[in-house]
Design an enzyme around this catalytic site. Structure first.
Site, PDB file in Angstrom:
ATOM      1  N   GLN A  31       1.141  -1.180  -0.070  1.00  0.00           N
ATOM      2  CA  GLN A  31       0.122  -0.199  -0.359  1.00  0.00           C
ATOM      3  C   GLN A  31       0.626   1.370   0.026  1.00  0.00           C
ATOM      4  OE1 GLN A  31      -1.976   1.539   3.381  1.00  0.00           O
ATOM      5  NE2 GLN A  31      -3.877   0.809   2.286  1.00  0.00           N
ATOM      6  N   TYR A  80      -5.973  10.580   4.039  1.00  0.00           N
ATOM      7  CA  TYR A  80      -4.966  10.766   3.411  1.00  0.00           C
ATOM      8  C   TYR A  80      -5.085  11.502   2.574  1.00  0.00           C
ATOM      9  CZ  TYR A  80      -3.254   6.478   6.155  1.00  0.00           C
ATOM     10  OH  TYR A  80      -3.564   5.885   7.669  1.00  0.00           O
ATOM     11  N   ALA A 134      -9.645  -8.184   7.814  1.00  0.00           N
ATOM     12  CA  ALA A 134      -8.719  -7.345   8.028  1.00  0.00           C
ATOM     13  C   ALA A 134      -8.571  -7.794   9.478  1.00  0.00           C
ATOM     14  CB  ALA A 134      -8.700  -6.210   8.086  1.00  0.00           C
ATOM     15  N   ARG A 135      -9.482  -7.079  10.607  1.00  0.00           N
ATOM     16  CA  ARG A 135      -9.900  -7.584  11.758  1.00  0.00           C
ATOM     17  C   ARG A 135     -10.311  -9.220  11.410  1.00  0.00           C
ATOM     18  NH1 ARG A 135     -14.697  -3.789  13.031  1.00  0.00           N
ATOM     19  NH2 ARG A 135     -14.707  -3.794  10.942  1.00  0.00           N
TER      20      ARG A 135
END
Length: 397
Positions: free
Chosen positions: A108, A178, A353-354
């Site tokens: 990333q 971002y 993800a989690r």
């Protein structure tokens, strides 16, 4: 004319191999980028390698290394990796380890902009416009056109380095406010030049960065972008604009896939994650003055949203209906049923993800027994562990 993807003629198996641009993944399950907090000197460590080797051994098609900043001031923490000569040997060691387990690996890349840890880096936090950050108690610095050009080139250089380090893909960070995402947001971007005002202007930075990366690496690796669908704040970037940006990015031909996300690390971070907001744990993990900001403003900044499986699906379906390019569904992918649902709705990949923090072997377990479901309870306390090594706090390391 609206482009509508063809209805799949047959059931798509998320556990079967799939093409992603120039590469083939062994399945359609991607380990999503989650900041690991395992690079105290901004260099790859054995712990970081193991962090990604484990889900690779556990069966994912690809794991994503987060977060590799394209410039020193673009980091969200002093210890994050940024692309430079010293980092290259460790990154090659990491990609080799993941490949040895049969998985692909993505980096990333991006610039944190207003989310950057400017005060701790001794640098300015760049943003489209000047603004005050509540938690860190400082102002952002408006990016000049020279900054934009420099950071665009830095994305291209990061992608070239990713090829050299053995990565199979890069994921451009166009989400969570971002830097590039903040340019997309009318809430944050108040510019009057060619990078502000109309959506076409606000999307210019994203399109230029994606084109620069494609021109730099061609088809040597896959190129994805993580795109916000909704900032989760009044006056922010929202789905109607996200659809138009997705269509422009598709028309540009710079990307192989879009991963669809939501929320603002700057203004509403829990909007992406859903579930509990562990304010006390967040404050305890933060240095001053951020700690004080979280203690005073945590209930306003870290709002709680109910969790449900596939919680971004309904919004993502609206983008699916408007573009034909491959899409990655993120958010609440915890079992085979959700993966099958995503495939049935026309998504080519899912990002997890989690659930993989809770159990890196989840994919192999699903392959053995389709009734397998993640034990993640969405307490989100894993998020508070990021500066000491991201992990599920409910299980032994």
């Amino acid at each position: 004319m609206t482009t509508v993807p063809a209805t799949p003629a047959a059931r798509v198996d998320p556990l079967a191999p799939a093409r992603l641009g120039p590469i083939t993944l062994r399945n359609r399950i991607i380990k999503a980028a989650t900041f690991e907090g395992l690079t105290p000197k901004g260099l790859v460590t054995d712990k970081l390698i193991e962090f990604h080797r484990r889900p690779a051994a556990g069966g994912v098609g690809m794991t994503t290394v987060a977060y590799c900043a394209v410039a020193p001031e673009g980091r969200t923490a002093p210890g994050q990796i940024y692309w430079r000569d010293e980092a290259m040997p460790g990154l090659r060691k990491l990609t080799d380890a993941v490949h040895a387990e049969g998985a692909a690996v993505s980096a990333q890349i991006g610039h944190a902009g207003p989310v950057a840890a400017a005060k701790y880096l001794g640098m300015s936090a760049l943003a489209p416009s000047r603004g005050f950050r509540l938690t860190s108690q400082n102002f952002t610095t408006p990016a000049t056109t020279a900054d934009i050009a420099r950071i665009t080139r830095a994305h291209a250089e990061a992608a070239r380095r990713a090829v050299e380090a053995g990565f199979d893909a890069v994921e451009l960070h166009f989400g969570h406010n971002y830097l590039i995402s903040s340019f997309l947001s009318p809430r944050v971007n108040k510019r009057k030049d060619d990078y502000g005002g109309s959506l076409e202007n606000r999307a210019r930075f994203a399109r230029e960065a994606a084109r620069a990366v494609r021109d730099a690496v061609g088809d040597k690796i896959a190129i994805l972008a993580k795109l916000n669908m909704d900032d989760g704040v009044p006056g922010g970037f929202w789905l109607d604009e996200a659809i138009r940006v997705a269509r422009w990015l598709e028309a540009d031909g710079s990307l192989d896939a879009l991963e669809l996300t939501a929320g603002s690390s700057l203004l509403n971070p829990m909007y992406l994650f859903k579930g509990d907001a562990p304010i006390r744990e967040f404050a305890a993990a933060m240095p001053q003055p951020t700690k004080l900001g979280v203690q005073l403003l945590g209930k306003h900044l870290l709002r709680e949203y109910p969790y449900r499986d596939a919680y971004l699906l309904e919004d993502a379906k609206q983008i699916r209906a408007q573009v034909a390019m491959p899409l990655v569904l993120l958010g609440g992918v915890t079992n085979k049923a959700v993966m099958d649902q995503a495939m049935a709705e026309g998504f080519e990949f899912v990002a997890v993800a989690r659930a993989l923090l809770r159990d890196p072997d989840m994919v192999n377990k699903i392959r053995a027994d389709e009734r397998t479901r993640s034990l993640c309870n969405h307490c989100n306390k894993c998020m508070t562990a990021i500066y000491g090594g991201t992990h599920c706090v409910l299980k032994a390391a």
